[in-house]
Enzyme design. Sequence first.
Site, short mmCIF file in Angstrom:
data_model
loop_
_atom_site.label_atom_id
_atom_site.label_comp_id
_atom_site.label_asym_id
_atom_site.label_seq_id
_atom_site.Cartn_x
_atom_site.Cartn_y
_atom_site.Cartn_z
CE LYS A 172 0.48 -1.40 16.63
NZ LYS A 172 0.26 -2.42 15.73
CB THR A 229 1.58 6.64 11.43
OG1 THR A 229 0.65 6.32 10.38
CG2 THR A 229 1.03 6.02 12.91
CD GLU A 247 14.80 6.35 12.10
OE1 GLU A 247 15.20 6.75 10.91
OE2 GLU A 247 15.80 6.98 12.92
CB CYS A 281 11.97 2.95 4.47
SG CYS A 281 13.25 2.39 5.49
CD GLU A 382 6.96 5.77 1.89
OE1 GLU A 382 6.18 6.18 2.51
OE2 GLU A 382 8.06 5.56 2.14
P1 NAD Z 1 2.16 2.77 9.62
O1 NAD Z 1 2.20 4.29 10.08
O2 NAD Z 1 0.90 2.48 9.04
O3 NAD Z 1 2.32 1.70 10.88
C1 NAD Z 1 3.48 1.67 11.54
C2 NAD Z 1 3.05 1.09 12.88
O4 NAD Z 1 2.27 2.34 13.74
C3 NAD Z 1 2.53 -0.01 12.81
O5 NAD Z 1 2.35 -0.76 14.02
C4 NAD Z 1 0.90 0.53 13.07
O6 NAD Z 1 -0.14 -0.44 13.84
C5 NAD Z 1 1.12 1.71 14.30
N1 NAD Z 1 0.19 2.66 14.12
C6 NAD Z 1 -0.84 3.14 13.24
N2 NAD Z 1 -1.46 4.10 13.49
C7 NAD Z 1 -1.12 4.42 14.79
C8 NAD Z 1 -1.34 5.63 15.77
N3 NAD Z 1 -2.18 6.45 15.62
N4 NAD Z 1 -0.67 5.56 17.05
C9 NAD Z 1 0.38 4.62 17.14
N5 NAD Z 1 0.85 3.76 16.39
C10 NAD Z 1 0.08 3.58 15.34
O7 NAD Z 1 3.26 2.46 8.72
P2 NAD Z 1 3.55 1.17 7.99
O8 NAD Z 1 2.33 1.11 6.78
O9 NAD Z 1 3.37 -0.03 8.95
O10 NAD Z 1 4.73 1.22 7.29
C11 NAD Z 1 5.22 1.60 6.13
C12 NAD Z 1 5.61 2.94 6.11
O11 NAD Z 1 6.86 2.86 7.16
C13 NAD Z 1 6.57 3.65 5.15
O12 NAD Z 1 6.13 4.78 5.08
C14 NAD Z 1 7.78 3.32 5.08
O13 NAD Z 1 8.56 4.35 4.45
C15 NAD Z 1 7.98 3.56 6.51
N6 NAD Z 1 9.40 3.01 6.99
C16 NAD Z 1 10.20 3.79 7.42
C17 NAD Z 1 11.42 3.29 7.77
C18 NAD Z 1 12.75 4.16 8.27
O14 NAD Z 1 13.68 3.48 8.82
N7 NAD Z 1 12.65 5.35 8.07
C19 NAD Z 1 11.86 1.94 7.76
C20 NAD Z 1 10.57 1.07 7.42
C21 NAD Z 1 9.47 1.71 6.96
#
Ligand code: NAD
Length: 478
Positions: A172, A229, A247, A281, A382
Amino acid sequence: MMEVQNYINGEIIDSGSSEWLDNFNPATGKVYSKITDSNAEDVDRAYEAAQKAQPNWENSPAEERFRVMNKVAELIEERIEEFAKAESIDQGKPFWLAKNEMRRAAQNMRFFATAAMQFASESHATENKAINYTLRQSIGVVGCISPWNLPLYLFTWKIAPALAAGNAIVSKPSEFTPMTAFLFSKVCIEAGMPAGVLNVVHGLGPKVGQAIVEHKGIKAISFTGGTVTGARIASIAAPKFKKLSLELGGKNPNIIFSDADIDKAIKTTVNTSFMNQGEICLCGSRLYIHSSIYEQVKERLIEAVKALKVGDPMDENTRIGAIVSKAHYKKVLGYINLAKEEGGRILLGGESVNPAGFEDGWFIEPTIIEGLSPNCRTNQEEIFGPVISISPFEYTDEIIEIANGTEYGLAATIWTENLTLAHRVAQQLQFGIVWVNCWLLRDLRTPFGGMKSSGVGREGGWEAMRFFTEPKNVCIAL
Ligand code: NAD
């Protein structure tokens, strides 16, 4: 209007729900396409296709997996302009940056195609008693959930090792940036990927993502996204004993010591702080500069950042594009206000902007703030936008403690010409990655991931191949 559809059992199809979500172009603030609004039944359908396809994929010669994955890489590269344009419109990032990321997406596929050919079992001779070997078997059907900041780059970073290790996937992408995963699905069909091996289900996180995490048959979850999440996913997956790779977020320090090569440090720090609108990130959002060079570095950094053009993502001179969504745009602006309330002085930026022709888009000026204490919310939480906080420091031990003093532990950057200092500080920093005199210099064989609230597990190279396989010890008595 263009429609983003699912890829299930080798076919491009709508969700059974017949509902659609709006997909926005962040630069214009307007809806420009529709996303099929999938649900748990679509996830079930994807799972059934994956389960059926997996044994053949696992048992196919490694050369076959290598061939298909390489073909996908080749097709992305052939259509790099189309992919990069789609990514830029969907996410808001500059087109030139999207192009670099599409190259990396192709590289992810190619890198792990090679891993499929090279990944090997280990054996251990136990004196004269036995021979042990470790079988590395595919897990079966795995779930891959990716975020919006580097959409295809991170999507491929997950699915490539899962495929190389012989798993089938229910994936997804983020509902904010689904377009390149949709184009990718079409490329998979063209590359001859067997039906059901990769399934892409589009829709909302709490609906589709959660259904993947809860699904009984999906044995491992690889997730990149926010820490909140991630915690929710862990609470669902743990009692089901699923393998989990998380991650998550970061609050990364960037430390410039007094003996640093200042020209290089400033040039790179502009990217560390503001590349992709600060929505990486790994971006350094806390900049610490030794007091002896603080004023000089501060002034020069402000001048360099002032020169960054904010505006049309398709313009090759643009350095700062649009913020991915209205909600995130408001969140980032909210943090700038919070910083002011916490006593921060805005040295540069601090406002939204409306570039000509993009008056309804979600743009924020690159923002530099000083005068904040290490423990205030602006320096602890963040923000994930084009906003950095800068502070002077005196002593090495003090700055290590401050750098380590948040709940996160993803990546740190240090600038010094003193080798001993660099090694010592790198050892003491509680981060999964420490860059010395560089930033975002990546070798795909290295372990990638965070400590503390930045995640659990590591991706990259053999770490990813190990995650996507079950080790089995076979012991034969001699
Ligand atoms: P998010 O957690 O809102 O969403 C990430 C994914 O999870 C999306 O596909 C979303 O639809 C899905 N999701 C949301 N709720 C869910 C649930 N209850 N169950 C399962 N899936 C669910 O994150 P975002 O806003 O899309 O991304 C930004 C975040 O990602 C920032 O905190 C950033 O630091 C982090 N990030 C981390 C890395 C890393 O490698 N550590 C890399 C990129 C981004």
